[in-house]
Scaffold this motif. Structure first.
Motif, PDB file in Angstrom:
ATOM      1  N   ASP A   1      -0.311 -10.849   0.047  1.00 13.51           N
ATOM      2  CA  ASP A   1      -1.060 -12.097  -0.005  1.00 13.51           C
ATOM      3  C   ASP A   1      -0.264 -13.127   0.763  1.00 13.51           C
ATOM      4  N   PRO A   2      -0.756 -13.574   1.939  1.00 11.29           N
ATOM      5  CA  PRO A   2      -2.069 -13.354   2.526  1.00 11.29           C
ATOM      6  C   PRO A   2      -2.151 -12.011   3.275  1.00 11.29           C
ATOM      7  N   ILE A   3      -3.417 -11.626   3.586  1.00 11.83           N
ATOM      8  CA  ILE A   3      -3.680 -10.439   4.396  1.00 11.83           C
ATOM      9  C   ILE A   3      -5.095 -10.587   4.962  1.00 11.83           C
ATOM     10  N   TYR A   4      -5.390  -9.823   5.980  1.00  8.96           N
ATOM     11  CA  TYR A   4      -6.698  -9.870   6.631  1.00  8.96           C
ATOM     12  C   TYR A   4      -7.803  -9.539   5.635  1.00  8.96           C
ATOM     13  N   ALA A   5      -8.798 -10.429   5.538  1.00  9.86           N
ATOM     14  CA  ALA A   5      -9.893 -10.219   4.585  1.00  9.86           C
ATOM     15  C   ALA A   5     -10.662  -8.940   4.877  1.00  9.86           C
ATOM     16  N   GLY A   6     -10.678  -8.519   6.141  1.00  9.59           N
ATOM     17  CA  GLY A   6     -11.357  -7.270   6.475  1.00  9.59           C
ATOM     18  C   GLY A   6     -10.717  -6.056   5.828  1.00  9.59           C
TER      19      GLY A   6
ATOM     20  N   GLU B   1      10.066 -18.548   7.771  1.00 16.14           N
ATOM     21  CA  GLU B   1       9.163 -17.457   8.162  1.00 16.14           C
ATOM     22  C   GLU B   1       8.657 -16.727   6.928  1.00 16.14           C
ATOM     23  N   TRP B   2       7.505 -16.108   7.073  1.00 17.19           N
ATOM     24  CA  TRP B   2       6.997 -15.254   6.008  1.00 17.19           C
ATOM     25  C   TRP B   2       7.884 -14.023   5.860  1.00 17.19           C
ATOM     26  N   SER B   3       8.075 -13.619   4.615  1.00 20.40           N
ATOM     27  CA  SER B   3       8.916 -12.462   4.344  1.00 20.40           C
ATOM     28  C   SER B   3       8.307 -11.665   3.193  1.00 20.40           C
ATOM     29  N   LEU B   4       8.499 -10.355   3.233  1.00 24.60           N
ATOM     30  CA  LEU B   4       8.054  -9.500   2.141  1.00 24.60           C
ATOM     31  C   LEU B   4       8.916  -9.755   0.910  1.00 24.60           C
ATOM     32  N   ASP B   5       8.280  -9.995  -0.221  1.00 27.56           N
ATOM     33  CA  ASP B   5       8.985 -10.110  -1.497  1.00 27.56           C
ATOM     34  C   ASP B   5       9.019  -8.701  -2.091  1.00 27.56           C
ATOM     35  N   ARG B   6      10.153  -8.035  -1.959  1.00 26.01           N
ATOM     36  CA  ARG B   6      10.224  -6.635  -2.376  1.00 26.01           C
ATOM     37  C   ARG B   6      10.039  -6.483  -3.877  1.00 26.01           C
ATOM     38  N   ASP B   7      10.535  -7.442  -4.652  1.00 28.00           N
ATOM     39  CA  ASP B   7      10.349  -7.377  -6.099  1.00 28.00           C
ATOM     40  C   ASP B   7       8.868  -7.518  -6.452  1.00 28.00           C
ATOM     41  N   ALA B   8       8.185  -8.425  -5.769  1.00 23.40           N
ATOM     42  CA  ALA B   8       6.756  -8.612  -6.032  1.00 23.40           C
ATOM     43  C   ALA B   8       5.961  -7.380  -5.629  1.00 23.40           C
ATOM     44  N   LEU B   9       6.369  -6.745  -4.531  1.00 21.96           N
ATOM     45  CA  LEU B   9       5.679  -5.524  -4.097  1.00 21.96           C
ATOM     46  C   LEU B   9       5.848  -4.438  -5.155  1.00 21.96           C
TER      47      LEU B   9
ATOM     48  N   GLY C   1     -12.224   0.936  -4.237  1.00 18.28           N
ATOM     49  CA  GLY C   1     -10.890   0.642  -4.730  1.00 18.28           C
ATOM     50  C   GLY C   1     -10.768  -0.777  -5.249  1.00 18.28           C
ATOM     51  N   VAL C   2      -9.622  -1.042  -5.854  1.00 20.35           N
ATOM     52  CA  VAL C   2      -9.316  -2.357  -6.414  1.00 20.35           C
ATOM     53  C   VAL C   2      -8.114  -2.925  -5.668  1.00 20.35           C
ATOM     54  N   PRO C   3      -8.303  -4.012  -4.905  1.00 22.38           N
ATOM     55  CA  PRO C   3      -7.148  -4.607  -4.227  1.00 22.38           C
ATOM     56  C   PRO C   3      -6.245  -5.346  -5.203  1.00 22.38           C
ATOM     57  N   VAL C   4      -4.937  -5.120  -5.073  1.00 21.45           N
ATOM     58  CA  VAL C   4      -3.922  -5.803  -5.879  1.00 21.45           C
ATOM     59  C   VAL C   4      -2.960  -6.464  -4.906  1.00 21.45           C
ATOM     60  N   PHE C   5      -2.597  -7.709  -5.179  1.00 15.75           N
ATOM     61  CA  PHE C   5      -1.862  -8.480  -4.177  1.00 15.75           C
ATOM     62  C   PHE C   5      -0.408  -8.732  -4.581  1.00 15.75           C
ATOM     63  N   ALA C   6       0.478  -8.554  -3.604  1.00 16.04           N
ATOM     64  CA  ALA C   6       1.890  -8.898  -3.733  1.00 16.04           C
ATOM     65  C   ALA C   6       2.136 -10.112  -2.836  1.00 16.04           C
ATOM     66  N   PRO C   7       2.421 -11.277  -3.414  1.00 14.84           N
ATOM     67  CA  PRO C   7       2.551 -12.482  -2.595  1.00 14.84           C
ATOM     68  C   PRO C   7       3.753 -12.435  -1.662  1.00 14.84           C
ATOM     69  N   LEU C   8       3.533 -12.850  -0.411  1.00 20.15           N
ATOM     70  CA  LEU C   8       4.638 -13.057   0.516  1.00 20.15           C
ATOM     71  C   LEU C   8       5.394 -14.323   0.128  1.00 20.15           C
TER      72      LEU C   8
ATOM     73  N   ASP D   1      -3.763 -16.459  -4.340  1.00 27.06           N
ATOM     74  CA  ASP D   1      -3.381 -17.865  -4.426  1.00 27.06           C
ATOM     75  C   ASP D   1      -2.656 -18.365  -3.189  1.00 27.06           C
ATOM     76  N   VAL D   2      -1.812 -17.541  -2.599  1.00 23.98           N
ATOM     77  CA  VAL D   2      -1.061 -17.982  -1.424  1.00 23.98           C
ATOM     78  C   VAL D   2      -2.015 -18.251  -0.267  1.00 23.98           C
ATOM     79  N   ALA D   3      -2.902 -17.310   0.019  1.00 24.43           N
ATOM     80  CA  ALA D   3      -3.835 -17.467   1.126  1.00 24.43           C
ATOM     81  C   ALA D   3      -4.702 -18.704   0.959  1.00 24.43           C
ATOM     82  N   ALA D   4      -5.144 -18.963  -0.250  1.00 20.24           N
ATOM     83  CA  ALA D   4      -6.106 -20.040  -0.489  1.00 20.24           C
ATOM     84  C   ALA D   4      -5.546 -21.423  -0.155  1.00 20.24           C
ATOM     85  N   ARG D   5      -4.239 -21.545  -0.055  1.00 18.36           N
ATOM     86  CA  ARG D   5      -3.622 -22.848   0.240  1.00 18.36           C
ATOM     87  C   ARG D   5      -3.529 -23.126   1.733  1.00 18.36           C
ATOM     88  N   HIS D   6      -4.035 -22.225   2.559  1.00 20.87           N
ATOM     89  CA  HIS D   6      -3.798 -22.319   3.996  1.00 20.87           C
ATOM     90  C   HIS D   6      -5.087 -22.284   4.803  1.00 20.87           C
TER      91      HIS D   6
END
Length: 371
Positions: free
Chosen positions: A118-123, A146-154, A133-140, A345-350
């Protein structure tokens, strides 16, 4: 008329609504992924030359010409060091997003969870839903601007119902680029939880600031757990040709290939010939376009000091954190895309600014337009 449950949560893009609202020529077109960057030299010439050829008006082969599949194999080997069998482990599709849906339909059962950032391409999000399937989001997270992968969140996003991770690098729309350590964590999660990785490689050549390329196949055991969805649309700018591919272990590629056949029959023959020529041709134009995209990124950031912009490490879009709606930007001559539905939530702020279709000189006008 009955409505399928899989349509719950599937919403349209904001892109087309914004584009429809554009009036006049003096609007910065930052809302969609069209591009003014030049095509590869072979693309138009080969397409024209092959139009009259009988094989360019054929259904066959459904899964793509062997020559193109071999070119894709060599392309992946050069980037990732892993050789896929063109006959058994590669299928040609009608673009990269068809490849993603084919893979999901071949692997996902109703209720299976797929982890995305989160965020990711809506497509990508909505293709998970279309497959049941059920999408589950790990916030960046943002580190050093810069954006970075949160490994704990993933890791926290993985549950007993998770079957796959669906990741891009660079990711769209954020431009987040995964590091070698990030891919090591992805490999650990896939191995420990018996997951597979659906790797959307559409943007992987478009990395900025001299970053060293890296990817999931560098890590032990990931060749057997990774399915790649590739495309000619981004690094090669061949959006209208609609050529993509699936590469991975033979059993899943076979299944996804049948999904492709029964959904689309085959990619356009003449487009496949052009794609093969481009993959086999000189590649210097890719680096030239990367340099231009990086200059455009830098022009936007320089034009908007004080705005909450996270610097993309690759791709051809960036995100601006703001509570202003897309209409506010359009009133000032800037067509931008709201990010509702592009994650959580992250995507929605942008809002998203795409810099693939406007040159540096026009992007510099952002400071006056949005003053």
């Amino acid at each position: 008329m009955k409505r399928a449950a899989r349509m719950d949560g599937v919403a349209g893009f904001g892109i087309d609504q914004v584009a429809d609202a554009v009036v006049g020529a003096d609007v910065l077109r930052l809302e969609n992924l069209d591009t003014d960057l030049p095509l590869p030299p072979e693309a138009v010439a080969v397409t024209r030359a092959e139009l009259a050829s009988p094989v360019s008006n054929s259904w066959l082969p459904f899964t793509g010409d062997l020559g193109l599949r071999a070119a894709v194999s060599d392309h992946i080997a050069a980037r990732h060091g892993h050789v896929y069998d063109p006959r058994r482990e590669i299928v040609i599709t009608c673009g990269g997003c068809e490849a993603v849906l084919d893979i999901l339909l071949a692997t996902i059962d109703p209720g299976d969870e797929v982890v995305l950032t989160d965020p990711i391409y809506a497509g990508l999000v909505n293709r998970v839903r279309l497959a049941g399937g059920v999408p589950v989001f790990a916030p960046l997270v943002v580190r050093d601007g810069e954006w970075s992968l949160d490994r704990d969140a993933l890791a926290a996003a993985v549950s007993e119902r998770t079957v796959a991770l669906l990741l891009m690098s660079p990711s769209m729309p954020s431009g987040c680029v995964l590091s070698r350590q990030d891919w090591a964590e992805v490999a650990r999660l896939c191995t420990e939880h018996d997951l597979f990785l659906l790797y959307d490689a559409a943007m992987e050549a478009l990395v900025f600031d001299g970053r060293e390329p890296c990817g999931p196949l560098e890590h032990a055991g990931m060749a057997e757990r990774t399915v790649i969805a590739g495309s000619m649309s981004k690094a090669y700018r061949m959006i209208g040709w609609r050529v993509g591919w699936i590469a991975g272990p033979a059993p899943v590629v076979s299944d996804a290939g049948w999904v492709h056949v029964y959904n689309t029959t085959g990619a356009v023959s003449v487009a496949r010939r052009a794609a093969e020529a481009v993959l086999r041709g000189p590649q210097a134009h890719v680096a030239e376009c990367v340099a231009e995209l990086q200059a455009r990124r830098d022009a936007i950031i320089a034009a908007l000091p004080g705005w909450r912009i996270v610097r993309p490490a690759g791709g051809w879009s960036l995100l601006v954190e703001t509570d202003r709606p897309a209409e506010w930007f359009l009133e000032r001559g800037v067509a931008a895309t709201p990010m509702t539905g592009w994650g959580a939530d992250v995507a929605a702020r942008h809002v998203r600014f795409v810099f693939s279709a406007e040159p540096v000189e026009r992007l510099e006008s952002l400071s006056a337009r949005l003053a």
